[in-house]
Design an enzyme around this catalytic site. Structure first.
Site, mmCIF file in Angstrom:
data_model
loop_
_atom_site.group_PDB
_atom_site.id
_atom_site.type_symbol
_atom_site.label_atom_id
_atom_site.label_comp_id
_atom_site.label_asym_id
_atom_site.label_seq_id
_atom_site.Cartn_x
_atom_site.Cartn_y
_atom_site.Cartn_z
ATOM 1 N N GLY B 137 0.822 -1.211 0.000
ATOM 2 C CA GLY B 137 0.000 0.000 0.000
ATOM 3 C C GLY B 137 0.853 1.256 0.000
ATOM 4 O O GLY B 137 1.381 1.646 1.050
ATOM 5 N N LEU B 138 0.976 1.870 -1.164
ATOM 6 C CA LEU B 138 1.685 3.149 -1.249
ATOM 7 C C LEU B 138 0.769 4.209 -1.883
ATOM 8 O O LEU B 138 0.509 5.253 -1.303
ATOM 9 C CB LEU B 138 2.987 2.995 -2.062
ATOM 10 C CG LEU B 138 3.806 4.273 -2.263
ATOM 11 C CD1 LEU B 138 4.368 4.776 -0.931
ATOM 12 C CD2 LEU B 138 4.967 4.035 -3.255
ATOM 13 N N ILE B 170 -4.416 -1.223 -5.574
ATOM 14 C CA ILE B 170 -3.505 -2.155 -4.921
ATOM 15 C C ILE B 170 -3.709 -3.577 -5.462
ATOM 16 O O ILE B 170 -4.757 -4.197 -5.229
ATOM 17 C CB ILE B 170 -3.719 -2.149 -3.385
ATOM 18 C CG1 ILE B 170 -3.724 -0.706 -2.843
ATOM 19 C CG2 ILE B 170 -2.678 -3.030 -2.693
ATOM 20 C CD1 ILE B 170 -2.464 0.088 -3.098
ATOM 21 N N CYS B 246 11.720 -0.635 -2.815
ATOM 22 C CA CYS B 246 10.899 -1.770 -3.256
ATOM 23 C C CYS B 246 10.534 -1.607 -4.723
ATOM 24 O O CYS B 246 10.556 -2.566 -5.508
ATOM 25 C CB CYS B 246 9.600 -1.852 -2.459
ATOM 26 S SG CYS B 246 9.797 -1.863 -0.683
ATOM 27 N N GLU B 371 3.756 1.686 -11.236
ATOM 28 C CA GLU B 371 5.171 1.607 -10.855
ATOM 29 C C GLU B 371 5.979 2.732 -11.509
ATOM 30 O O GLU B 371 7.080 2.523 -12.000
ATOM 31 C CB GLU B 371 5.758 0.248 -11.257
ATOM 32 C CG GLU B 371 4.964 -0.900 -10.695
ATOM 33 C CD GLU B 371 5.653 -1.575 -9.527
ATOM 34 O OE1 GLU B 371 6.703 -1.071 -9.090
ATOM 35 O OE2 GLU B 371 5.117 -2.576 -9.065
#
Lengths: 246, 392
Positions: B137-138, B170, B246, B371
């Site tokens: 979760g970002l 997500i 990450c 991303e």
């Protein structure tokens, strides 16, 4: 139970087939090799299944050079315990069978499994020759193998049906489709294969009995001719006069 | 059901740069996909459902954390092995690769790198075996390209943290067992917290109506006064650099995955062009089709070289975030262009689910956005070479 599985390489089915040295040698340039499917999918996997059910060991044997090590590692990744490579090119069926028999004669294997043929040379000879050289019973084209004590019950392909035979171990068997179901290695197996023993042994002094004088490719497939469905006469005429099938 | 006829293409003999084990790992992933996933992927894509039954198989071929050390249940493989697995998975479907790379790079990686020994031992083996599925979760509804602006936060309540906020877009959220969630503490510093399903106030509503990545589940992570035990905070790194670390790992996997998609589209287009006859000869014999195919394999080969070198740098711990951005951006864009050209070569057949092309093309619209968007990655390169930040 001590099980020996004979593992040979075969070109990937997408490989382009060419010859060198005046059409007497297979051109290996750019060819990717795989484990011969009859050896891998059926002989090896059935061997591993029997070991899993009854205990024992599965050893693979390959007559080949260091270039064959990747396919041997794959066999180990699928689940063989150890591997032996007899360090020589496989020159002909007798040469290969004799090398394997020389290695196996003092090892006391209960079961020697081969694929029914390699998919490149289709010789179907090595298994029978090993059996003869070791004076063991041989069952070809097996589609089912059950072991109870020292008795093997084997179903084999017969023309238009199946034959069931019983044989005492030790024995040599060639595996056909159906003997087992293909296993894909898993990551655990691939990692374990790194450290499983791959013993390289020197070849025995064997003279091949045959010499390849020429390879040739099948004729190229002709193009497809489309004929109007209304024009049956033309179709019949072409089948009769050109294709000569009716 | 159509047989998966895919075969790899290696114009510059890149296989000679791989070890025997690399090739075995790649070929194993390919064989598993052809047997277990190719026959069902179109159906699950159309149903907009992740095929959960493949999770144990995905774990067995190293789909979850292959580079995580063996003591934590991983395979301890190098970065090129990880890349090759991602390539093969995405060759089948970007959603499949998404599930795998989220688990590997966005959940296992931060627990491994930023977590303590207890956290590693508690979570990593279960994530490696697929017993646990994780999410990351970002991104938030109002903070995508600007994650540092996040509003999700936690307060120190003495014996626990109180987590509030919401994350959006997500992957794996609807069925995840654990989520690595990035949130600000009372001083505004970003930390990672492991939130487990079942914690009161934690819900994961599914996002419906996606026309891309349909075989991968997407959802929200909603935190309404969630009491998170203090031992669930990842103690060893904080700040925006932690989640971005990450993302470096995940983006690296995407760079390989995009090559997989491009190879699948090219492979299908080449076969179709040689079989499809018009005006009395295969369409592969026409210059315009040859131009498309020749340009495809040229771009794929360039991407393979770029990405292999990136893999070497990553193995040596020298790959920079900016280098990874360049590869992710280049390769996904390359794959999307090849998917569109391949669709044209397939003519009308290219729009059907007889071929994987339209599915790949729709998937890549997500991949080029998530991303780090295509544009943001360009600005990362711009920043890297000029020293001037053009983000804000």
């Amino acid at each position: 139970m001590k099980i020996l599985v004979c593992i040979s390489k075969a070109p990937d089915t997408t490989a382009k087939i060419n010859f060198t040295d005046g059409n007497t040698k297979f051109d290996e340039a750019g060819v990717q090799y795989i484990v011969n499917p009859y050896d891998e999918w059926y002989a090896l996997v059935r061997g591993i299944e029997l070991k899993e059910a009854n205990g024992g060991t599965v050893t693979t044997v390959t007559v080949g050079t260091a270039a064959d090590d990747p396919i041997i590692r794959k066999a180990l990744a699928i689940g063989a315990d150890n591997a032996v490579r007899i360090d020589s090119e496989a020159k002909d069926a007798f040469f290969t069978a004799k090398q394997i028999a020389e290695y196996a004669k003092s090892e006391g294997f209960d079961l020697i499994l081969t694929g029914k043929e390699t998919i490149n040379y289709n010789g179907s000879q090595v298994g029978a020759m090993i059996a003869e050289l070791l004076d063991l019973p041989y069952v070809s084209l097996a589609t089912d193998l059950q072991i109870a004590g020292s008795t093997a019950t084997i179903k084999r392909e017969a023309k238009g049906g199946k034959e069931t035979v019983q044989v005492s171990t030790p024995l040599v068997l060639s595996a056909s489709k159906g003997l087992a179901e293909q296993r894909i290695p898993n990551m655990r197996g691939i990692m374990a294969a790194r450290t499983k023993p791959l013993n390289v042994v020197s070849p025995a002094d064997v003279t091949p009995l045959t010499e390849t004088v020429e390879y040739s490719l099948p004729p190229e497939k002709g193009g497809v001719k489309l004929i109007d469905p209304e024009n049956m006469d033309e179709l019949v005429s072409l089948l009769h006069n050109e294709a000569k099938v009716i | 059901m159509k047989t998966d006829l895919y075969q790899g293409h290696d114009y510059y003999l890149m296989d000679e740069l791989l070890s025997d084990e690399h090739k075995l790992i790649r070929d194993t992933a390919r064989a598993w996909i052809k047997k277990e996933v190719s026959p069902i992927i179109e159906d699950y894509y159309e149903r907009a459902e992740f095929p959960k039954q493949i999770v144990p198989g995905l774990a067995s071929i190293g789909g979850f954390g292959p580079y995580i050390p063996q003591e934590y249940g991983g395979a301890g493989l190098d970065q090129i092995s990880y890349g090759l697995i991602m390539q093969e998975l995405e060759r089948c479907d970007s959603g499949l690769r998404s599930t795998s790379s989220v688990q590997s790079s966005l959940v296992m990686y931060p627990i491994w790198k930023y977590g303590n020994e207890e956290q590693r031992k508690k979570y990593l083996p279960k994530l490696a075996s697929g017993e646990f599925i994780g999410s990351f979760g970002l991104t938030e509804p109002d903070h995508g390209s600007n994650p540092g602006g996040m509003v999700t936060n936690f307060k120190d309540m003495g014996d626990h943290y109180l987590l509030n906020g919401a994350k959006m877009w997500i992957s794996n959220a609807p069925f995840c067992d654990v989520a690595v969630v990035w949130a600000k503490n009372e001083e505004g510093r970003i930390w990672g917290l492991v939130v487990e399903r079942g914690m009161e106030g934690f819900t994961t509503p599914e996002t419906h109506g996606k026309l891309s990545l349909r075989a991968s589940a997407t959802g929200e992570l909603v935190f309404d006064n969630v009491k998170v035990p203090k031992e669930n905070l990842l103690p060893n790194k904080s700040g925006l650099g932690a989640p971005l670390g990450c993302l470096d790992s995940a983006r690296y996997g995407i760079a390989w995955g995009a090559i997989g998609v491009a190879l699948d589209c090219y492979d299908s287009a080449l076969r179709y062009a040689k079989e499809r006859t018009q005006f009395g000869k295969p369409i592969a014999a026409f210059q315009l089709q040859q131009k498309k195919l020749a340009e495809m394999i040229t771009e794929i080969t360039k991407a393979q070289l770029l990405t292999f070198r990136l893999g070497q740098l990553k193995n040596e711990g020298r790959a920079t975030s900016a280098q990874i951005s360049m590869a992710k951006r280049n390769n996904v864009d390359m794959a999307l262009k090849i998917a569109r050209e391949a669709r044209q070569i397939h003519g009308a057949m290219g729009i059907t689910n007889e071929y994987s092309i339209m599915r790949h093309m729709a998937n890549l619209e997500s991949v080029i956005t998530y991303e780090g968007t295509h544009d943001i990655h360009l600005l990362i390169t711009g920043f890297d070479i000029t020293g001037v930040n053009a983000f804000k």
